[in-house]
Design an enzyme around this catalytic site. Sequence first.
Site, PDB file in Angstrom:
ATOM      1  N   CYS A 302       0.813  -1.222   0.000  1.00 53.16           N
ATOM      2  CA  CYS A 302       0.000   0.000   0.000  1.00 53.16           C
ATOM      3  C   CYS A 302       0.841   1.264   0.000  1.00 53.16           C
ATOM      4  O   CYS A 302       0.302   2.363  -0.148  1.00 53.16           O
ATOM      5  CB  CYS A 302      -0.958   0.012   1.185  1.00 53.16           C
ATOM      6  SG  CYS A 302      -2.201  -1.298   1.110  1.00 53.16           S
ATOM      7  N   GLU A 304       2.830   2.769   2.420  1.00 53.58           N
ATOM      8  CA  GLU A 304       3.020   3.669   3.553  1.00 53.58           C
ATOM      9  C   GLU A 304       4.328   3.458   4.313  1.00 53.58           C
ATOM     10  O   GLU A 304       4.725   4.300   5.119  1.00 53.58           O
ATOM     11  CB  GLU A 304       1.844   3.569   4.532  1.00 53.58           C
ATOM     12  CG  GLU A 304       1.767   2.291   5.323  1.00 53.58           C
ATOM     13  CD  GLU A 304       0.909   1.242   4.658  1.00 53.58           C
ATOM     14  OE1 GLU A 304       0.445   0.317   5.349  1.00 53.58           O
ATOM     15  OE2 GLU A 304       0.695   1.353   3.430  1.00 53.58           O
TER      16      GLU A 304
END
Length: 609
Positions: A302, A304
């Site tokens: 994702c 992050e």
Amino acid sequence: LKGLIFNFAAIPGGRHLWVSGVKGRQFLFNCHNASWGKTLSDHVSFLFSELMKGGGVGTNYSNRRIGHLPKVSSSVNLFVECERGHKDYNDLCRQKLLSRPEAEDFINGRPYYHLKVGDSREGWVEALCLMCDLHFKGEDALLVLDVSNVRPKGAPIKTFGGTASGPWALIKLLRKVNELLNSNEGLKLNSLLLMEIDHEISSCVVAGNVRRSARMSMKSYQDHDIEDFINCKRSQEKHWTTNISVEIDDHFMTLAAKDCTRERELLYKVVSSMLTNGEPGLWNYSLAQIGEREEVEVTNPCGEISLCPFENCNLGHINLSAFALHKHLAPLAFSLMARFLVRATFADIYDERQRAIVDKNRRIGVGIFGLQGYLCKQGLKFSSAYKNDSLRQELRLFKKSVETAAGNYADELGIPRPIKNTTAAPTGTIAKLPGESEGVQNIYSLFFKRRVRYADNDPKLESLISKGLKIVDDIYSANTKVVEFICKDPLFDKVNVLGYNAAEIVEGQDQVSLFDQLSVQKMIQQEYADNSVSFTINVRTATISVDETVKTILEFLPHIKGTTIMVDGSRALSPLERLSYEEYLKVINTTDVVTGSSIKDCENGCPIR
């Protein structure tokens, strides 16, 4: 901390909710960097194992990362056997997945190898690695794998939960990878071939419908074959198990700002593909290295957390919306989550490479979600958040609370202070528990369809069918159904109850400009997150041009570590589909409307992993 968790004001990552504190908790971390070792099996063994634990993996396929891998030096003649008494024997025969070597196969003097595959994650990994290693021994080999011990389809999986896929998924994986390596005998392994091998591994893992595979694939803009990478997902039938991002750096951004350069041309191609297929994203390698002791080479799926080789993610999240009317309590929540995650670095880790880097970095990621709820409950719009000096000060205070608590606790425990502490993850499932906006993004839309994937033998499907919900076969993974729910975001009603005009304050993503969304991401990166910020900008195709997007992105790329733009309708059976108010009214009389998650979902065991 217990009170914060039970009231959804602070929620550790799904794996922490599931198994923190449980003996043998080898499934505790959601994501990992499946990096490269000396051999192909060094990589695939780690990737296959972590995916089967239900984790996500990121891998950097840049030529400088894989150039040391040897050429495929030999072919393997693969046979798969199974005893007739196995419950799946007839089905395997129907699929023509079984074969036996004949007498003439042994005449040519090929080395002969036989393995009875163990009925475990380790057994499956061993079979794949043995086959891969034989392709680099310099002599053609005969390999017979016996899958008689692999539990049949539908048998329970006690440790992870769910039911087994049966031997067929493993057999198909082994055959496909063997075919790929045989067809490249005498050649070096290139990025797209390695990505295809990893895609087949991921496809095998999701075949049983117990685990969802998530991957991130990255490649440097400097590579001669970068355009092949940019275009590799043009067909939605290929590489659907991975997100893709192009690795850029300061040099790229300098040249991309000039006309008639290769880098500017590449940026146009990336953005054009983004506005068509939603990928690739962009990852700022130069900015990601700041504050690191060693090189980080990829992010988690994702985006992050940027990770060193074989490092993992260790995430927990603060529901900002829960503190909108009680701001003075928020710093304590951030401090307690920091302590929780520092302690979690002591969890069971069985890979020596990962244990070593975790002990050295002690990286944690205290994230935030519910940012839009936090703003709207104070009468503030998401689109102007980055102009709010008070919000910036609060974010700096939250960051300081995390850093101080994590540092002090690390000193108390006699371990290195975490290399980095704060992040902004997408928190998709976590945010659904309290019904808040996900991560640091604003809501997708007030009205929308949400598509959820279920195993085709999931007992929940029967009740969903009785409710008249639309259910179709998944086009990406086998034995999977996609259920379509009609949803209304709960934020609108929450804001109205507080006396604000929700129609003016609550903005969907199609109501906020690209510039304003990137400005919010930049603010979070500068004021709060020392790791990365996961941020996907959802846009309507007709509202944005390639030229406008390139110009805007160039302004922000030096200040953010990564970004992705997703266009409505770019993926068939996408998780979300926007509905107008008129479209919503047409369907609400024929189906239930979902406005949040029900705690009843947790009555039979926690589904959040």
